[in-house]
Design a protein around this motif. Structure first.
Motif, PDB file in Angstrom:
ATOM      1  N   LEU A 140      -8.538  -0.406   0.150  1.00 59.10           N
ATOM      2  CA  LEU A 140      -7.720   0.764   0.497  1.00 59.10           C
ATOM      3  C   LEU A 140      -6.799   0.495   1.678  1.00 59.10           C
ATOM      4  O   LEU A 140      -5.806   1.206   1.844  1.00 59.10           O
ATOM      5  CB  LEU A 140      -8.634   1.951   0.841  1.00 59.10           C
ATOM      6  CG  LEU A 140      -9.581   2.399  -0.273  1.00 59.10           C
ATOM      7  CD1 LEU A 140     -10.455   3.515   0.223  1.00 59.10           C
ATOM      8  CD2 LEU A 140      -8.789   2.845  -1.501  1.00 59.10           C
ATOM      9  N   HIS A 141      -7.123  -0.498   2.473  1.00 61.77           N
ATOM     10  CA  HIS A 141      -6.312  -0.769   3.663  1.00 61.77           C
ATOM     11  C   HIS A 141      -6.105  -2.260   3.774  1.00 61.77           C
ATOM     12  O   HIS A 141      -6.869  -3.062   3.219  1.00 61.77           O
ATOM     13  CB  HIS A 141      -7.030  -0.279   4.936  1.00 61.77           C
ATOM     14  CG  HIS A 141      -7.453   1.165   4.860  1.00 61.77           C
ATOM     15  ND1 HIS A 141      -6.560   2.232   4.950  1.00 61.77           N
ATOM     16  CD2 HIS A 141      -8.699   1.715   4.690  1.00 61.77           C
ATOM     17  CE1 HIS A 141      -7.220   3.370   4.830  1.00 61.77           C
ATOM     18  NE2 HIS A 141      -8.524   3.084   4.669  1.00 61.77           N
ATOM     19  N   SER A 197      -1.665   2.819  -3.536  1.00 56.92           N
ATOM     20  CA  SER A 197      -2.702   2.936  -2.509  1.00 56.92           C
ATOM     21  C   SER A 197      -3.898   2.039  -2.776  1.00 56.92           C
ATOM     22  O   SER A 197      -4.607   1.649  -1.856  1.00 56.92           O
ATOM     23  CB  SER A 197      -3.176   4.394  -2.397  1.00 56.92           C
ATOM     24  OG  SER A 197      -3.713   4.822  -3.643  1.00 56.92           O
ATOM     25  N   PHE A 241       0.828  -1.223   0.000  1.00 60.81           N
ATOM     26  CA  PHE A 241       0.000   0.000   0.000  1.00 60.81           C
ATOM     27  C   PHE A 241       0.863   1.276   0.000  1.00 60.81           C
ATOM     28  O   PHE A 241       0.373   2.332  -0.395  1.00 60.81           O
ATOM     29  CB  PHE A 241      -0.922  -0.008   1.243  1.00 60.81           C
ATOM     30  CG  PHE A 241      -2.090  -0.962   1.081  1.00 60.81           C
ATOM     31  CD1 PHE A 241      -3.211  -0.570   0.368  1.00 60.81           C
ATOM     32  CD2 PHE A 241      -2.034  -2.233   1.615  1.00 60.81           C
ATOM     33  CE1 PHE A 241      -4.269  -1.445   0.229  1.00 60.81           C
ATOM     34  CE2 PHE A 241      -3.080  -3.098   1.455  1.00 60.81           C
ATOM     35  CZ  PHE A 241      -4.219  -2.708   0.755  1.00 60.81           C
ATOM     36  N   ASN A 242       2.110   1.144   0.450  1.00 60.13           N
ATOM     37  CA  ASN A 242       2.939   2.346   0.451  1.00 60.13           C
ATOM     38  C   ASN A 242       3.305   2.759  -0.967  1.00 60.13           C
ATOM     39  O   ASN A 242       3.513   3.944  -1.274  1.00 60.13           O
ATOM     40  CB  ASN A 242       4.208   2.095   1.268  1.00 60.13           C
ATOM     41  CG  ASN A 242       3.866   1.867   2.737  1.00 60.13           C
ATOM     42  OD1 ASN A 242       2.848   2.364   3.201  1.00 60.13           O
ATOM     43  ND2 ASN A 242       4.708   1.156   3.444  1.00 60.13           N
ATOM     44  N   GLY A 290     -14.560  -4.681   7.807  1.00 63.47           N
ATOM     45  CA  GLY A 290     -14.076  -3.490   7.107  1.00 63.47           C
ATOM     46  C   GLY A 290     -14.885  -3.185   5.868  1.00 63.47           C
ATOM     47  O   GLY A 290     -15.870  -3.846   5.586  1.00 63.47           O
ATOM     48  N   ASN A 295      -0.428  -6.035   3.960  1.00 63.34           N
ATOM     49  CA  ASN A 295       0.453  -4.955   3.473  1.00 63.34           C
ATOM     50  C   ASN A 295       1.862  -5.549   3.346  1.00 63.34           C
ATOM     51  O   ASN A 295       2.477  -5.965   4.330  1.00 63.34           O
ATOM     52  CB  ASN A 295       0.450  -3.785   4.466  1.00 63.34           C
ATOM     53  CG  ASN A 295       1.155  -2.568   3.887  1.00 63.34           C
ATOM     54  OD1 ASN A 295       1.715  -2.621   2.781  1.00 63.34           O
ATOM     55  ND2 ASN A 295       1.137  -1.483   4.625  1.00 63.34           N
TER      56      ASN A 295
END
Length: 1446
Positions: A1405-1406, A1338, A1334-1335, A1376, A1444
């Motif tokens: 997104l996360h 995104s 995700f870094n 989520g 992630n």
């Protein structure tokens, strides 16, 4: 009182008439003897004057005398009755004979009187009473206190043939004077000293010189005056000349009376007289006393010896004719002579004496010259107060001298009374009454009172009322003071007649009853009878008083020896007491009627009367009933001894004909050792209408199965036992050489025991050969009935060559006992039998009841042989209008069997047949079939109310009757087993076997199978015999597997064995044998199964596409351990279905066995896949041991196909499959081509998988362990719907209201929302975890594949909506939030069972855990445009982990 021929005035006038004496010369007697008459008898028919006479009273008033009668009698100088007034023996005999000879006319018209509920037939007249009364009054002796019976004149009769008739007249005159005035004779009595002498010259016209007679008569007129003499010419013809000419005989009606009176007067009454029966000297309402009981039969025999008295004959009343020498002119001359004598001689003489007496009385009293002028003076004042009789002293012996003034008044009164001067007579009687009372001369006073009352009644115009108290006083005086019952009786007869004429019946009855006494039974009987008639003739008839006094009269008649009159009285009284609940009175009357009838040689009437005593519910004591019975038997024996043409009908014991039962066939043998015989039908079983209808329905089913599905029009259900509730309109069919048992219900209504000996059936039989065709000529020629009636009249003589008749030597009935007798007939020839009744000897035992039955010799003397007919009234007809409006009954032919040619006779025995089973338990028993007849048996079938309870096995697969493997043999297993292949793990291999339902006979009617409903007989099994037949005397033994019912409790299971004769064309087409068993079922296991749709989609196998599901089986031990069951082992689970195949068990591998003790549960899981539709049932099995049970063979497959199925799922032939450890199922094929929406949707959710659970139970019995086996069935029908091996109990249905309007047709059923939500099955394919930096980027994009599978057989429109998001806060927190990218709504169409994949992309997104199961799928059938899409059920949550990667 009864009606009389004469009026009361005529009766009284004829009772008191002027008396004229007759003295005849010998020659004159010879003239009259030519006519067999004396002179007084010659005149008697002409003594009533037909013309009026005239005379003047003392006041010189002319009075008319009408209908006058005189009494002419010969002079008799002997007294007939003692002066005391008590009738002599001869006088009583005279009256008794008069009553005895006057009987009611045979066939006379009776008077019908209706009073309330009674319709009585009563004789309107009583001529015997009138004859008695007339004879009594005419034979009364002349007494000194009155002059009515004294002679007023004397006829001196001399024949014209005398040499000097005048001298003969002088001698007769001197003789009369000597008799009257010499004082030598007390009788006859003369009215006045100067008696009128009337000289009659009798001339015989056939012999004498008429001119000489005329000259003598002229001389007589000169000597005696024209008014004092008469020439009577008779005998105008000779007897020989008058033989051809019929001349009336008016003398016959008088001769018998005169002869009796003359014999009484001469003391020559007949010696036989009237017999008085000593039996009847008892109280009228008293029956036999116990002390008289031992001798009652002897007394009855003594009565029977009594003979009827011979008819009275005298020389006068001989059979010769009377008046043979007299012509009608002679009759007229005699009549004219009586008229001349009365009008010219007697009446003037009486008139002169009345004047003289009147003058004497007036002069002596110092009164005026006429009594009439002094009437006011005499009666106006100065009355003497009358004293009561109790105060008066007994002065009955007081005598007045002849010249006493009081007697002169009485004499004048009597003279006036005799010539109908009743006013003057009443005045004189009243005056004399006062004088006598003042002198206390009670006898004289009573006579004056009596005649004063009669004179007052007879006065013209009735100037004064009838003084009844005069009569009462006179009667009381005669009876109590003077002790003269003759005068008292005369007074009572007169007064009662007067009261009757005034309709004062109550007073008349009271007066008559008071006159009854013990001194004369005849008088008391007659007066009581007349009192009874008074009660019935009242304005409001007193019926019960009439009957009571008729009983009393009958009793007194009986004591007086008047048996016929006694019988008549009792019979008339019986009309009142009959049927009114007066049982004791009825018994007394019937008993007396029986005795009197027997005495009078009327045995039939006697038997009828005694029968009523014995048949009614008597309330007599046992001793009295015993006396009744013995006398009845004695009378009956005399009747049967007189005529032995036919057996008489006996009234005892009572037979309830309608309760008669008839059984056809042998009585069934009881159990022999381990063999248990079929129960069939017996006379010990009670009739149950519902049960009979069930048996008939079973028989119809098996007949239809045997006749290729069609019940013949001539079908008649087999009825082995006929009773009042069965259909008896047709002639029952019996088989030759097979017994017929008739059960008769006897009831002893008495309180004494009865003994019947040599009891047997009466029958009539007509021979008929059924094996050859019957032509009309043959049928007429063969119709010669054979009967055993003649043989039955003689005990132990029977016609056994045609029909053997069983005889019961002795049959004992206790007091008031109801008892059954079973009598047997064994026909030896074919034809038509008619059972008529029973024949037996009836005897009584000792009334004490301690007589032993073994020695009936004590009653042999009083036993009679007779019969009773069995007459059964059929059911009332109520079909047509005529039958409904009238009372008509149909025939009842249960006693008229047709004897048919021989038929086979089957007997069935059961070996090792249990009485208790566990639910679903399999047990093996054996059945033995025996042909006990001489005819070959074939076509053996069995029908049952529980076809799933038993099986004889499938012969089409040639299944061995014994187990193959040694292990199963050692354990006595009922199943066929197979060893697991080496190296194979139990439960890992699924074996499949295909079989057809037809192999087990289901729906095909094959041997050993169950025929389906389509053949007309669901549950019909054809029993396999060796060659299809069972020859005479042969027997065969077959195994029978039993399975315990699925429901606990006691089950009543019925078997109906059907068989036919190998010889076709008989009267009986088939025979049946019934058997009923009771099985107690205990709880074993409860199995619940559920099918769930699998989420996995197979990849390559075409046959398993869209066809995977999970089957969960939940097993619970619900046994209560009462039967000693330690534990249950689930040995194997098999399935059967045409569409599904059961795969291996997916339980943990270490669980290699499933053991359940009490109250334990276990759950098994199996995977099932869909297969191609088959026309056979695949059986798949899965076992847990090395021995697998072959579920596709007997008995497992038999019970599977015989299990109770819903009526709507009668299935075509199917096949069987076996799989690993715990499963079996069966299904229904597709309907294929169903276009309706409901069918499409339903088939989408159908499973149609049958599970078979085979178990073993370890039971401890007598310290030994026994292994029981069983199987349970579960039918899975619908996805996610639980099915259970135990059917839920049906709840009581609510009452449905009646609807009088037709209901509208139900609307078309539409599938429910739940059904529509299973059209599409969805599945998401995605990685379980996905790493994304995700870094660096995104947005994380994850590919997801949505697989859609159409579960239905039709095209489906599908809408996929990805825009839907979970709104539940819990799911948001846990899983989520993410979003779908790209196309978010799809619309597509899937074909039948088509699988489609849709590629989707999810955007995250996360990092975290997310639920991808958010897409909603809506579906509807493509051809249903108006239907809205229905949301489909989604799978379980699809979780993905986003990691992630940085």
């Amino acid at each position: 009182m009864a009606q009389c021929v004469q009026s009361v005035q005529e009766f009284i006038q004829d009772s008191f008439v002027p008396m004229v004496a007759v003295l005849c010369s010998e020659d004159a007697e010879k003239v009259t003897r030519k006519n067999n008459l004396n002179f007084s008898e010659l005149l008697r028919p002409f003594c009533r004057l037909t013309s009026e006479g005239h005379m003047r009273d003392p006041s010189n008033q002319l009075q008319v005398v009408k209908n006058l009668r005189i009494s002419v009698n010969n002079v008799v100088t002997r007294p007939s009755v003692p002066s005391s007034g008590v009738p002599g023996h001869a006088h009583r005999r005279l009256l008794s004979e008069v009553v005895l000879t006057c009987q009611p006319a045979e066939g006379g018209v009776a008077n019908v009187i209706t009073a309330g509920d009674y319709d009585l037939n009563i004789s309107a007249t009583t001529p015997w009473f009138e004859a008695y009364r007339e004879s009594f009054l005419q034979s009364m002796p002349a007494s000194d206190h009155e002059f009515l019976n004294h002679y007023l004149a004397c006829l001196l009769v001399v024949s014209s043939s005398e040499a000097v008739p005048v001298e003969k007249f002088l001698k007769l005159s001197q003789e009369q004077h000597r008799i009257q005035h010499s004082g030598e004779y007390t009788n006859p009595k003369w009215f006045i000293p100067n008696t009128l002498k009337y000289y009659v010259l009798l001339h015989d016209m056939s012999q004498g010189d008429e001119q000489r007679a005329d000259s003598v008569y002229e001389d007589m007129k000169q000597r005696y005056g024209a008014q004092g003499c008469y020439l009577l010419k008779v005998n105008s013809r000779t007897a020989a000349a008058g033989a051809d000419e019929q001349i009336p005989d008016p003398w016959s009606q008088y001769l018998h009376k005169s002869s009796l009176q003359s014999q009484v007067q001469l003391g020559l009454a007949p010696s036989y007289g009237v017999l008085v029966n000593s039996l009847d000297n008892t109280h009228p309402l008293q029956l036999d006393t116990p002390s008289d009981t031992p001798g009652s039969l002897d007394a009855l025999r003594a009565v029977a010896v009594e003979t009827k008295p011979p008819p009275l004959t005298t020389g006068v009343a001989a059979a010769t004719s009377h008046g043979a020498c007299l012509t009608l002119n002679d009759h007229d001359r005699i009549r004219l002579f009586i008229q001349e004598f009365t009008f010219r001689g007697l009446l003037p003489h009486i008139e002169k004496n009345i004047r003289q007496l009147n003058d004497q009385l007036v002069s002596r009293k110092g009164l005026s010259r006429s009594l009439f002028s002094a009437t006011k003076k005499w009666f106006g004042g100065g009355k003497v107060p009358e004293k009561s009789i109790a105060e008066l002293k007994n002065t009955s012996g007081l005598l007045y001298p002849p010249e006493a003034p009081e007697l002169q008044i009485r004499k004048m009164a009597d003279l006036c009374f005799l010539v109908q001067l009743y006013d003057l007579a009443y005045s004189c009687y009243h005056t004399a009454k006062k004088d006598f009372l003042s002198d206390q001369a009670m006898l004289y006073a009573a006579g004056a009172l009596e005649m004063a009352a009669v004179s007052a009644f007879l006065q013209v115009g009735a100037p004064r009322p009838y003084p009844a108290h005069y009569m009462d006083t006179a009667i009381q005086t005669y009876r109590d003071v003077s002790k003269n019952m003759v005068l008292a009786e005369r007074c009572a007869l007169l007064s009662a007649e007067v009261l009757k004429s005034q309709a004062k019946y109550s007073d008349a009855a009271t007066l008559l009853i008071k006159m009854t006494s013990e001194d004369s039974d005849l008088r008391s009987a007659l007066l009581l009878e007349q009192a009874a008639h008074c009660f019935i003739n009242m304005r409001n008839p007193m019926v019960r008083k009439f009957a009571f006094h008729m009983i009393l009269a009958g009793h007194r008649f009986s004591k007086a020896g008047q048996k016929r009159h006694a019988l008549r009285c009792y019979c008339q009284a019986m009309q009142v007491y009959k049927g009114k609940g007066w049982s004791l009175a009825e018994d007394h009357i019937n008993f007396t009627i029986g005795r009197q009838s027997f005495t009078l040689r009327q045995p039939e009437n006697a038997v009828t009367a005694f029968r009523h005593i014995l048949t009614n519910d008597s309330q007599q004591t046992s001793t009295q009933q015993g006396a009744f019975l013995r006398e009845y038997l004695y009378v009956y024996k005399n009747v049967t001894g007189a005529c032995e043409v036919a057996l008489p009908q006996l009234p005892l014991p009572c037979i309830n004909s309608s309760a008669t039962r008839v059984y056809f066939g042998h009585e069934r043998r009881l159990a022999e050792g381990e063999k248990q015989a079929a129960t069939h039908v017996s006379l010990d079983q009670e009739f149950d209408r519902d049960l009979a209808a069930m048996w008939q329905d079973l028989e119809e089913q098996v007949v239809a199965a045997a006749k290729r599905g069609v019940v013949p029009a001539t079908f008649q259900s087999t009825q082995c036992c006929l009773n009042s509730q069965t259909d008896n309109l047709r002639f029952p069919l019996a088989v030759v050489e097979e017994p017929i048992i008739v059960e008769v219900v006897f009831r002893n209504p008495l309180k004494v025991p009865l003994v019947l000996s040599d009891l047997s059936l009466l029958w009539k039989f007509t021979l008929k050969d059924f094996n050859r065709p019957q032509t009309q000529e043959d049928s007429v020629g063969d119709a010669v009935p054979i009967s055993n009636e003649k043989e039955a009249s003689v005990p132990r003589v029977r016609k056994d060559d045609v029909i053997a008749t069983e005889v019961i030597s002795e049959f004992y009935l206790s007091p008031e006992e109801t008892k059954l007798a079973r009598l047997k007939l064994l026909p030896h020839q074919t034809g038509q039998l008619n059972i008529l009744g029973l024949v037996y000897n009836l005897a009584s035992t000792s009334s004490t009841g301690d007589t032993t039955i073994n020695s009936p010799s004590a009653a042999e003397g009083t036993s009679v042989r007779g019969r009773q007919d069995l007459e059964i009234q059929g059911p009332r007809l109520n079909q047509t209008k005529e039958e409904k409006t009238s009372v008509s009954h149909g025939p009842d032919r249960r006693l008229d069997p047709t004897i048919t040619p021989p038929m086979p006779l089957l007997e069935v025995f059961f070996l090792q047949f249990p009485t208790a089973l566990l639910c679903g338990e399999i047990r093996k028993a054996y059945v033995e079939f025996c042909n006990m007849s001489r005819v070959t048996l074939c076509g053996l079938r069995v029908a049952s109310t529980h076809p799933d309870f038993f099986t004889f096995g499938s012969s089409s697969l040639a299944t061995p009757l014994t187990p193959l493997s040694p292990t199963s043999f050692e354990n006595c297993s009922a199943y066929k087993t197979l060893a697991t292949p080496p190296g194979a793990t139990p439960g890992s291999v699924a074996a499949v076997t295909l079989v057809s339902e037809g192999d087990f006979g289901s729906g095909t009617g094959l041997r050993g199978g169950v025929s389906g409903a389509g053949t007309g007989g669901k549950g019909i099994t054809e029993i396999p015999l060796g060659e299809g037949t069972l020859k005479p005397g042969e027997s065969t033994q077959l195994p029978m597997w039993l399975r315990g019912p699925d429901q606990e409790g006691v089950h009543e299971i019925h078997f109906l064995f059907y068989y036919e004769s190998a010889e076709k064309g008989g009267k009986i087409s088939h025979r049946v044998l019934r058997h009923t068993v009771f099985i107690c079922a205990s709880r074993s296991l409860s199995v619940r199964a559920t099918a769930c749709r699998s989420n996995t989609l197979p990849e390559e196998e075409e046959e398993e596409r869209n066809g995977s599901m999970l089957v969960f089986v939940d097993v619970e031990n619900i046994n209560s351990s009462e039967a000693g069951v330690r534990e249950f082992h689930i040995a194997q689970v098999s399935s059967s279905s045409k569409q599904w195949r059961l795969h291996k068990c997916i339980n943990p591998a270490e669980d290699k066995d499933c053991k359940l003790t009490s109250r334990e549960r276990g759950k098994l899981c199996f995977r099932a896949t869909r297969c191609k539709p088959l026309q056979a049932f695949p059986f798949s099995k899965s076992g847990v041991s090395s021995l697998q049970i072959i579920t596709s063979t007997t008995p497992c497959a038999d019970f599977f196909f015989r299990r109770c199925q819903p009526l709507e799922s009668l299935r075509p032939p199917v096949a069987m499959e076996t799989q690993g450890r715990h499963s079996r199922s069966q299904g229904v094929g597709h309907g294929g081509g169903d276009k309706d929406i409901a069918g499409v949707v339903r088939k989408c959710n159908e499973v149609d998988l049958d599970i078979i659970i085979l178990w073993k139970a370890f039971v401890v019995e007598d310290n030994k362990q026994v292994i029981l086996e069983g199987q349970l069935h579960v039918a899975l029908q619908t996805i996610d719907k639980e099915a259970c091996s135990l059917t839920p109990k049906e709840e009581a249905q609510e009452m449905v209201l009646l609807k009088f309007k037709p209901e509208l047709p139900p609307p078309m059923t539409r599938p429910s929302m739940e059904q529509l939500s299973h059209l599409i099955k969805t599945n998401l394919q995605y990685p379980e975890s996905y790493s994304h930096p995700f870094n660096q980027k995104s947005l994380c994009m994850v590919p997801v594949t949505l697989t859609l599978s159409n579960c239905s057989l039709a095209q489906v429109d599908v809408i996929i909506d990805l825009r839907h998001k979970t709104t539940s806060p819990e799911s948001l927190e846990v899983h989520g939030s993410f979003t779908w990218l790209g196309q978010t709504q799809f619309k597509m169409q899937l074909g039948a069972q088509e699988v489609m994949r849709v590629q989707l992309r999810a955007c995250f997104l996360h990092a975290g855990v997310y639920n991808l199961g958010t897409p909603r799928v809506f579906a509807k059938l493509a051809d249903q445009g108006a239907m809205c899409e229905t949301s489909q059920q989604t799978a379980t949550p699809a979780l993905i982990i986003i990691i992630n990667s940085t």
